[in-house]
Design a protein around this motif. Structure first.
Motif, PDB file in Angstrom:
ATOM      1  N   GLY A   1       1.215  -1.353  -0.035  1.00  0.00           N
ATOM      2  CA  GLY A   1      -0.065   0.204   0.084  1.00  0.00           C
ATOM      3  C   GLY A   1       1.167   1.266   0.048  1.00  0.00           C
ATOM      4  O   GLY A   1       0.486   2.449   0.281  1.00  0.00           O
ATOM      5  N   VAL A   2       2.377   1.159  -0.491  1.00  0.00           N
ATOM      6  CA  VAL A   2       2.987   2.998  -0.684  1.00  0.00           C
ATOM      7  C   VAL A   2       2.363   3.131  -2.076  1.00  0.00           C
ATOM      8  O   VAL A   2       1.949   2.894  -2.878  1.00  0.00           O
ATOM      9  CB  VAL A   2       4.279   2.294  -1.214  1.00  0.00           C
ATOM     10  CG1 VAL A   2       5.113   3.672  -1.501  1.00  0.00           C
ATOM     11  CG2 VAL A   2       4.857   1.729   0.217  1.00  0.00           C
ATOM     12  N   ARG A   3       1.967   4.232  -1.419  1.00  0.00           N
ATOM     13  CA  ARG A   3       1.456   5.143  -2.554  1.00  0.00           C
ATOM     14  C   ARG A   3       2.416   5.085  -3.483  1.00  0.00           C
ATOM     15  O   ARG A   3       1.965   5.495  -4.647  1.00  0.00           O
ATOM     16  CB  ARG A   3       1.439   6.696  -1.692  1.00  0.00           C
ATOM     17  CG  ARG A   3       0.935   7.539  -2.718  1.00  0.00           C
ATOM     18  CD  ARG A   3      -0.293   9.221  -2.018  1.00  0.00           C
ATOM     19  NE  ARG A   3      -0.709   9.194  -1.539  1.00  0.00           N
ATOM     20  CZ  ARG A   3      -1.265   9.872  -0.928  1.00  0.00           C
ATOM     21  NH1 ARG A   3      -0.087  10.732  -1.053  1.00  0.00           N
ATOM     22  NH2 ARG A   3      -1.837   9.606   0.614  1.00  0.00           N
ATOM     23  N   ARG A   4       3.596   6.378  -3.479  1.00  0.00           N
ATOM     24  CA  ARG A   4       4.518   6.431  -4.435  1.00  0.00           C
ATOM     25  C   ARG A   4       6.203   6.045  -4.332  1.00  0.00           C
ATOM     26  O   ARG A   4       6.541   6.054  -3.327  1.00  0.00           O
ATOM     27  CB  ARG A   4       4.766   7.625  -4.815  1.00  0.00           C
ATOM     28  CG  ARG A   4       5.820   8.119  -6.087  1.00  0.00           C
ATOM     29  CD  ARG A   4       5.473   9.724  -6.200  1.00  0.00           C
ATOM     30  NE  ARG A   4       3.566  10.510  -6.917  1.00  0.00           N
ATOM     31  CZ  ARG A   4       3.391  11.604  -7.263  1.00  0.00           C
ATOM     32  NH1 ARG A   4       4.376  12.095  -7.327  1.00  0.00           N
ATOM     33  NH2 ARG A   4       2.551  11.212  -7.295  1.00  0.00           N
ATOM     34  N   VAL A   5       6.682   5.402  -5.205  1.00  0.00           N
ATOM     35  CA  VAL A   5       8.043   5.402  -5.355  1.00  0.00           C
ATOM     36  C   VAL A   5       9.146   5.791  -6.306  1.00  0.00           C
ATOM     37  O   VAL A   5       8.684   6.429  -7.453  1.00  0.00           O
ATOM     38  CB  VAL A   5       8.803   3.866  -5.212  1.00  0.00           C
ATOM     39  CG1 VAL A   5       9.912   3.400  -5.914  1.00  0.00           C
ATOM     40  CG2 VAL A   5       8.039   2.829  -5.106  1.00  0.00           C
ATOM     41  N   VAL A   6       9.779   6.869  -5.662  1.00  0.00           N
ATOM     42  CA  VAL A   6      10.751   7.599  -6.378  1.00  0.00           C
ATOM     43  C   VAL A   6      12.220   6.695  -6.832  1.00  0.00           C
ATOM     44  O   VAL A   6      13.220   6.808  -5.661  1.00  0.00           O
ATOM     45  CB  VAL A   6      11.014   8.879  -5.729  1.00  0.00           C
ATOM     46  CG1 VAL A   6      12.552  10.142  -6.463  1.00  0.00           C
ATOM     47  CG2 VAL A   6       9.998   9.012  -5.257  1.00  0.00           C
ATOM     48  N   LEU A   7      12.409   7.000  -7.746  1.00  0.00           N
ATOM     49  CA  LEU A   7      13.260   6.109  -8.284  1.00  0.00           C
ATOM     50  C   LEU A   7      14.376   6.193  -8.447  1.00  0.00           C
ATOM     51  O   LEU A   7      14.470   7.139  -9.252  1.00  0.00           O
ATOM     52  CB  LEU A   7      13.683   4.756  -9.239  1.00  0.00           C
ATOM     53  CG  LEU A   7      14.245   3.932  -9.789  1.00  0.00           C
ATOM     54  CD1 LEU A   7      15.298   3.198  -8.868  1.00  0.00           C
ATOM     55  CD2 LEU A   7      14.015   3.425 -11.474  1.00  0.00           C
ATOM     56  N   THR A   8      15.945   6.171  -8.058  1.00  0.00           N
ATOM     57  CA  THR A   8      16.773   7.075  -8.379  1.00  0.00           C
ATOM     58  C   THR A   8      17.776   6.372  -9.570  1.00  0.00           C
ATOM     59  O   THR A   8      18.581   5.246  -9.579  1.00  0.00           O
ATOM     60  CB  THR A   8      17.653   7.407  -6.937  1.00  0.00           C
ATOM     61  OG1 THR A   8      17.665   7.887  -6.556  1.00  0.00           O
ATOM     62  CG2 THR A   8      18.672   8.055  -7.931  1.00  0.00           C
ATOM     63  N   SER A   9      17.963   6.542 -11.107  1.00  0.00           N
ATOM     64  CA  SER A   9      17.732   6.476 -12.280  1.00  0.00           C
ATOM     65  C   SER A   9      19.571   7.067 -12.605  1.00  0.00           C
ATOM     66  O   SER A   9      20.079   7.411 -11.661  1.00  0.00           O
ATOM     67  CB  SER A   9      16.926   6.255 -13.813  1.00  0.00           C
ATOM     68  OG  SER A   9      17.776   6.090 -14.814  1.00  0.00           O
ATOM     69  N   SER A  10      19.794   7.910 -13.560  1.00  0.00           N
ATOM     70  CA  SER A  10      20.625   8.234 -14.181  1.00  0.00           C
ATOM     71  C   SER A  10      20.776   8.250 -15.558  1.00  0.00           C
ATOM     72  O   SER A  10      20.106   7.877 -16.349  1.00  0.00           O
ATOM     73  CB  SER A  10      21.770   6.885 -14.127  1.00  0.00           C
ATOM     74  OG  SER A  10      23.226   7.887 -14.173  1.00  0.00           O
ATOM     75  N   PHE A  11      21.340   9.561 -16.302  1.00  0.00           N
ATOM     76  CA  PHE A  11      21.979  10.329 -17.206  1.00  0.00           C
ATOM     77  C   PHE A  11      21.885   8.505 -17.740  1.00  0.00           C
ATOM     78  O   PHE A  11      21.752   9.060 -19.342  1.00  0.00           O
ATOM     79  CB  PHE A  11      22.620  11.444 -17.475  1.00  0.00           C
ATOM     80  CG  PHE A  11      23.166  11.840 -18.471  1.00  0.00           C
ATOM     81  CD1 PHE A  11      22.248  12.112 -19.388  1.00  0.00           C
ATOM     82  CD2 PHE A  11      24.006  11.741 -19.590  1.00  0.00           C
ATOM     83  CE1 PHE A  11      22.522  12.841 -20.802  1.00  0.00           C
ATOM     84  CE2 PHE A  11      23.984  11.380 -20.299  1.00  0.00           C
ATOM     85  CZ  PHE A  11      23.051  12.821 -21.623  1.00  0.00           C
ATOM     86  N   ALA A  12      22.577   7.245 -17.121  1.00  0.00           N
ATOM     87  CA  ALA A  12      22.923   6.495 -17.810  1.00  0.00           C
ATOM     88  C   ALA A  12      22.184   5.801 -18.861  1.00  0.00           C
ATOM     89  O   ALA A  12      22.373   5.055 -19.230  1.00  0.00           O
ATOM     90  CB  ALA A  12      23.889   5.684 -17.246  1.00  0.00           C
ATOM     91  N   ALA A  13      21.204   5.951 -18.104  1.00  0.00           N
ATOM     92  CA  ALA A  13      19.529   5.662 -18.452  1.00  0.00           C
ATOM     93  C   ALA A  13      19.485   6.234 -20.279  1.00  0.00           C
ATOM     94  O   ALA A  13      18.324   6.011 -20.595  1.00  0.00           O
ATOM     95  CB  ALA A  13      18.350   5.067 -17.718  1.00  0.00           C
ATOM     96  N   VAL A  14      19.687   7.602 -20.065  1.00  0.00           N
ATOM     97  CA  VAL A  14      18.840   8.666 -21.306  1.00  0.00           C
ATOM     98  C   VAL A  14      20.027   8.545 -22.464  1.00  0.00           C
ATOM     99  O   VAL A  14      19.596   8.606 -23.819  1.00  0.00           O
ATOM    100  CB  VAL A  14      18.612   9.495 -20.838  1.00  0.00           C
ATOM    101  CG1 VAL A  14      18.041  10.742 -21.351  1.00  0.00           C
ATOM    102  CG2 VAL A  14      17.746   9.822 -19.382  1.00  0.00           C
ATOM    103  N   GLY A  15      21.067   9.108 -22.259  1.00  0.00           N
ATOM    104  CA  GLY A  15      22.608   9.509 -23.207  1.00  0.00           C
ATOM    105  C   GLY A  15      23.255   8.967 -23.478  1.00  0.00           C
ATOM    106  O   GLY A  15      24.527   9.715 -24.210  1.00  0.00           O
ATOM    107  N   TYR A  16      22.982   7.482 -23.708  1.00  0.00           N
ATOM    108  CA  TYR A  16      24.546   6.885 -23.986  1.00  0.00           C
ATOM    109  C   TYR A  16      24.000   6.400 -25.473  1.00  0.00           C
ATOM    110  O   TYR A  16      25.611   5.692 -25.830  1.00  0.00           O
ATOM    111  CB  TYR A  16      25.059   5.893 -23.006  1.00  0.00           C
ATOM    112  CG  TYR A  16      26.281   6.542 -21.916  1.00  0.00           C
ATOM    113  CD1 TYR A  16      26.903   6.595 -22.322  1.00  0.00           C
ATOM    114  CD2 TYR A  16      25.167   7.614 -21.274  1.00  0.00           C
ATOM    115  CE1 TYR A  16      27.716   7.575 -21.286  1.00  0.00           C
ATOM    116  CE2 TYR A  16      25.351   8.254 -20.127  1.00  0.00           C
ATOM    117  CZ  TYR A  16      27.166   8.250 -20.201  1.00  0.00           C
ATOM    118  OH  TYR A  16      27.765   8.658 -19.127  1.00  0.00           O
TER     119      TYR A  16
END
Length: 349
Positions: free
Chosen positions: A125-140
């Protein structure tokens, strides 16, 4: 639709990996904002260290900080860890101290760990998770320079280092999980580039070790590499905003200065700001030819050679607009990283 009430006191906020460099700042930011905090560590041997770091950072945790044991590689402990929490900030991530023998050593725990946290959060029943991803998942994946925004993705099928691949795979898996079986749970993701900024204890990130190496004279010359910088305090601040901002649900956010910095530029900032104490920072930048030549025999330069000519620009308009977030100046971040290393006696003379 949930009512997003950011008021502290409604159950503890769970932070995974609170003993790490970023995790310790997230714990500090939450405590300062008045929240109760529960944080996971792989081994309870680290619990006293986490409490000492929080106390030294000045947030005065008192009874508001609880440290529990849970490992991303095992299901054990996660149900207890998330129980009673409305928000989970998933910060912990395997970062290899050495190049792993196989990429699975990094990719599998990053992906499976993120899914374990999301599953436990959904089931309790958690409302929200904030995941720390990375620019590594965006711009390589796009070659050449260029500007990046949240619509860009690194393709895990490309020839990537295990760490970069692990970030792309883990974030993809998180969004796929949400689409298929997320239920009532909400997910927000933040994607910072290299994280710099003051250290709160002896846990140094790879980025901070770079500043330490510069100050100690371990890098007499540097390759012409360009990258964006995120301040660790700004990343923590973005997580807190993404946790409670209604418009952040289902979104990813690039978090960075929005301007590219080079290793040589960083060395100049240290020289100008620290005077004598920066006497050993690198004064010379390798030419592209020297990097290509050195890459034949030096694995560290091989990666530099693959990034030659890339000047990534991160578009951070979305974080500014949706989260009301503003980054610190890069100069401030770099100098305060160095000052904290001196203050904790972590720079070898």
């Amino acid at each position: 639709m949930h009512d997003h009430d950011p008021t502290p006191g409604s159950g503890p906020v769970l932070v995974t990996g609170g003993s790490g460099y970023l995790g310790s700042h997230v714990v500090d930011a939450l405590l300062r904002a008045g929240h109760r905090v529960r944080t996971t560590v792989r081994s309870l041997d680290r619990a006293d260290g986490v409490r000492a770091t929080a106390a030294r950072a000045g947030a005065g945790p008192g009874e508001r900080l609880d440290v529990v044991q849970a490992d991303l590689a095992s299901d054990e402990g996660w149900a207890e860890a998330v129980k009673g929490s409305k928000y989970v900030l998933h910060v912990a991530s395997p970062f290899p101290a050495r190049q792993p023998r196989t990429e699975d050593e990094v990719v599998v725990p990053a992906r499976d760990g993120a899914l374990r946290v999301l599953r436990a959060a959904r089931d309790h029943g958690v409302r929200r998770v904030v995941l720390t991803s990375s620019f590594a998942a965006v711009g390589y994946s796009r070659t050449g320079g260029g500007a990046y925004d949240e619509s860009d993705w690194t393709d895990p099928a490309d020839d990537l280092t295990p760490y970069i691949k692990s970030k792309a795979v883990a974030e993809r898996a998180a969004w796929d999980f949400m689409a298929a079986e997320g239920g009532e749970l909400e997910l927000a993701v933040i994607n910072p580039p290299g994280i710099f900024g003051p250290v709160l204890d002896r846990h140094l990130s790879a980025s901070v070790l770079l500043v330490k190496a510069m100050l100690e004279g371990a890098l007499p010359v540097v390759p012409p590499l360009y990258f964006d910088v995120a301040d660790v305090r700004d990343v923590a601040g973005a997580q807190l905003r993404a946790m409670t901002e209604p418009g952040a649900a289902g979104e990813r956010f690039l978090i960075g200065s929005g301007t590219a910095t080079s290793l040589h530029g960083m060395a100049r900032v240290l020289s100008e700001g620290l005077g004598e104490r920066a006497a050993k920072v690198p004064a010379r930048e390798l030419t592209p030819e020297e990097v290509r030549e050195g890459a034949r025999t030096d694995p560290a330069l091989r990666e530099a050679a693959s990034q030659l000519g890339r000047v990534p620009v991160l578009r951070t308009d979305k974080a500014r607009a949706v989260l009301g977030w503003e980054p610190r100046p890069v100069r401030t971040t770099v100098l305060e990283t160095a000052e904290s290393l001196f203050r904790l006696g972590l720079v070898e003379a």
